[in-house]
Design a protein around this motif. Structure first.
Motif, PDB file in Angstrom:
ATOM      1  N   ALA A   6      -4.780 -31.889 -78.263  1.00  0.00           N
ATOM      2  CA  ALA A   6      -4.676 -31.096 -79.492  1.00  0.00           C
ATOM      3  C   ALA A   6      -5.264 -31.869 -80.668  1.00  0.00           C
ATOM      4  O   ALA A   6      -5.999 -31.288 -81.502  1.00  0.00           O
ATOM      5  CB  ALA A   6      -3.222 -30.739 -79.759  1.00  0.00           C
ATOM      6  N   GLU A   7      -4.965 -33.157 -80.755  1.00  0.00           N
ATOM      7  CA  GLU A   7      -5.518 -33.966 -81.839  1.00  0.00           C
ATOM      8  C   GLU A   7      -7.040 -34.036 -81.744  1.00  0.00           C
ATOM      9  O   GLU A   7      -7.744 -33.961 -82.759  1.00  0.00           O
ATOM     10  CB  GLU A   7      -4.924 -35.381 -81.815  1.00  0.00           C
ATOM     11  CG  GLU A   7      -3.490 -35.443 -82.284  1.00  0.00           C
ATOM     12  CD  GLU A   7      -2.884 -36.844 -82.169  1.00  0.00           C
ATOM     13  OE1 GLU A   7      -3.598 -37.779 -81.728  1.00  0.00           O
ATOM     14  OE2 GLU A   7      -1.704 -36.982 -82.524  1.00  0.00           O
ATOM     15  N   ALA A   8      -7.555 -34.169 -80.530  1.00  0.00           N
ATOM     16  CA  ALA A   8      -9.004 -34.229 -80.339  1.00  0.00           C
ATOM     17  C   ALA A   8      -9.642 -32.906 -80.756  1.00  0.00           C
ATOM     18  O   ALA A   8     -10.692 -32.888 -81.435  1.00  0.00           O
ATOM     19  CB  ALA A   8      -9.341 -34.552 -78.890  1.00  0.00           C
ATOM     20  N   VAL A   9      -9.017 -31.776 -80.361  1.00  0.00           N
ATOM     21  CA  VAL A   9      -9.542 -30.466 -80.738  1.00  0.00           C
ATOM     22  C   VAL A   9      -9.505 -30.318 -82.253  1.00  0.00           C
ATOM     23  O   VAL A   9     -10.468 -29.842 -82.879  1.00  0.00           O
ATOM     24  CB  VAL A   9      -8.737 -29.339 -80.040  1.00  0.00           C
ATOM     25  CG1 VAL A   9      -9.050 -27.979 -80.633  1.00  0.00           C
ATOM     26  CG2 VAL A   9      -9.038 -29.347 -78.541  1.00  0.00           C
ATOM     27  N   ASN A  10      -8.375 -30.742 -82.860  1.00  0.00           N
ATOM     28  CA  ASN A  10      -8.260 -30.656 -84.324  1.00  0.00           C
ATOM     29  C   ASN A  10      -9.309 -31.535 -85.007  1.00  0.00           C
ATOM     30  O   ASN A  10      -9.896 -31.140 -86.023  1.00  0.00           O
ATOM     31  CB  ASN A  10      -6.856 -31.049 -84.788  1.00  0.00           C
ATOM     32  CG  ASN A  10      -5.825 -29.982 -84.477  1.00  0.00           C
ATOM     33  OD1 ASN A  10      -6.183 -28.810 -84.306  1.00  0.00           O
ATOM     34  ND2 ASN A  10      -4.570 -30.373 -84.399  1.00  0.00           N
ATOM     35  N   GLU A  11      -9.526 -32.737 -84.471  1.00  0.00           N
ATOM     36  CA  GLU A  11     -10.543 -33.613 -85.053  1.00  0.00           C
ATOM     37  C   GLU A  11     -11.936 -32.994 -84.944  1.00  0.00           C
ATOM     38  O   GLU A  11     -12.732 -33.047 -85.889  1.00  0.00           O
ATOM     39  CB  GLU A  11     -10.518 -34.978 -84.366  1.00  0.00           C
ATOM     40  CG  GLU A  11      -9.367 -35.858 -84.785  1.00  0.00           C
ATOM     41  CD  GLU A  11      -9.378 -37.207 -84.060  1.00  0.00           C
ATOM     42  OE1 GLU A  11     -10.448 -37.631 -83.571  1.00  0.00           O
ATOM     43  OE2 GLU A  11      -8.301 -37.832 -84.005  1.00  0.00           O
ATOM     44  N   VAL A  12     -12.210 -32.392 -83.772  1.00  0.00           N
ATOM     45  CA  VAL A  12     -13.510 -31.740 -83.585  1.00  0.00           C
ATOM     46  C   VAL A  12     -13.639 -30.576 -84.572  1.00  0.00           C
ATOM     47  O   VAL A  12     -14.677 -30.390 -85.215  1.00  0.00           O
ATOM     48  CB  VAL A  12     -13.689 -31.272 -82.125  1.00  0.00           C
ATOM     49  CG1 VAL A  12     -14.898 -30.349 -81.982  1.00  0.00           C
ATOM     50  CG2 VAL A  12     -13.823 -32.470 -81.207  1.00  0.00           C
ATOM     51  N   ARG A  13     -12.581 -29.766 -84.709  1.00  0.00           N
ATOM     52  CA  ARG A  13     -12.593 -28.648 -85.650  1.00  0.00           C
ATOM     53  C   ARG A  13     -12.794 -29.158 -87.074  1.00  0.00           C
ATOM     54  O   ARG A  13     -13.575 -28.596 -87.847  1.00  0.00           O
ATOM     55  CB  ARG A  13     -11.276 -27.866 -85.570  1.00  0.00           C
ATOM     56  CG  ARG A  13     -11.214 -26.931 -84.411  1.00  0.00           C
ATOM     57  CD  ARG A  13      -9.943 -26.102 -84.463  1.00  0.00           C
ATOM     58  NE  ARG A  13      -9.823 -25.313 -83.250  1.00  0.00           N
ATOM     59  CZ  ARG A  13      -8.706 -24.823 -82.784  1.00  0.00           C
ATOM     60  NH1 ARG A  13      -7.574 -25.037 -83.423  1.00  0.00           N
ATOM     61  NH2 ARG A  13      -8.698 -24.108 -81.687  1.00  0.00           N
ATOM     62  N   GLN A  14     -12.004 -30.206 -87.397  1.00  0.00           N
ATOM     63  CA  GLN A  14     -12.100 -30.758 -88.745  1.00  0.00           C
ATOM     64  C   GLN A  14     -13.508 -31.288 -89.008  1.00  0.00           C
ATOM     65  O   GLN A  14     -14.081 -31.070 -90.086  1.00  0.00           O
ATOM     66  CB  GLN A  14     -11.063 -31.876 -88.951  1.00  0.00           C
ATOM     67  CG  GLN A  14     -10.940 -32.345 -90.376  1.00  0.00           C
ATOM     68  CD  GLN A  14     -10.454 -31.231 -91.304  1.00  0.00           C
ATOM     69  OE1 GLN A  14      -9.591 -30.447 -90.970  1.00  0.00           O
ATOM     70  NE2 GLN A  14     -11.054 -31.154 -92.481  1.00  0.00           N
TER      71      GLN A  14
END
Length: 159
Positions: free
Chosen positions: A112-120
Motif C-alpha cells: 500500500a505504501e509503495a502504491v501510494n508513493e507511486v501515486r504521489q
C-alpha cells in the motif's frame, strides 16, 4: 551255681536300689524334660516360620503395591508429557500463524505504501508537468480565471 546265685541276688539288689533311689523316674523325667524342650523348640521354629512367611507375604504385597504405584506414576508422567508436547505443538502452530499474519500485514502495508508513493510521484509529476504547461501557455487573463475557478471550487468543497 553259687556264683550265678550271687549274681542274681546282686542284680536284684541293684534293681531294688535303683527303684529305691527312683532312677527310672529320674530318667523318665529327664527324657520328658528333653521331649518338652524339643517340643518347645519345634513350636518356636513353627512360630518363627509363620512370622517369616507373613513378613514375606507382606513384603511381596508391598513390592506389588510399589510396582503398581510406579507404573501409575510412569503412566501419569507419559500422559503429562504427551499433553505438554501437544500444548507445545499447538503454541508453535499459533506462533507461526501469528508471525505469518504479521508478515502478511507488513507486506500488505508495504504494498500500500509503495502504491501510494507511486501515486504521489505520479501526482507530483503530473502537477509539475501541468504547472510547466500552464506556465508556458497561460497568460494573465487565463491565470486569473483559473485562480477564480479554483477558489470557487475550493469553497464549494469546504462547505
Amino acid at each position: 551255681m553259687d556264683a550265678s546265685f550271687w549274681a542274681l541276688v546282686s542284680l536284684i539288689l541293684f534293681l531294688a536300689l535303683l527303684a529305691y533311689l527312683k532312677v527310672p523316674g529320674m530318667l523318665t523325667k529327664s527324657l520328658d524334660d528333653r521331649a518338652d524342650k524339643i517340643r518347645n523348640e519345634l513350636d518356636e521354629a513353627r512360630r518363627l516360620r509363620e512370622e517369616a512367611q507373613q513378613l514375606l507375604a507382606e513384603y511381596q504385597r508391598k513390592r506389588k503395591d510399589a510396582e503398581k504405584e510406579a507404573s501409575e506414576v510412569i503412566a501419569a508422567a507419559e500422559h503429562e508429557a504427551a499433553g505438554l508436547v501437544a500444548e507445545a505443538r499447538q503454541k508453535t502452530d499459533d506462533y507461526v500463524k501469528r508471525r505469518t499474519a504479521m508478515a502478511e500485514q507488513k507486506i500488505a502495508l508495504a504494498e500500500a505504501e509503495a502504491v501510494n508513493e507511486v501515486r504521489q510521484s505520479a501526482i507530483d509529476i503530473a502537477v509539475s508537468a501541468a504547472q510547466t504547461i500552464i506556465a508556458d501557455k497561460a497568460d494573465e487573463k487565463t491565470t486569473g480565471e483559473l485562480f477564480k475557478s479554483s477558489v470557487a471550487e475550493l469553497k464549494e468543497r469546504l462547505n
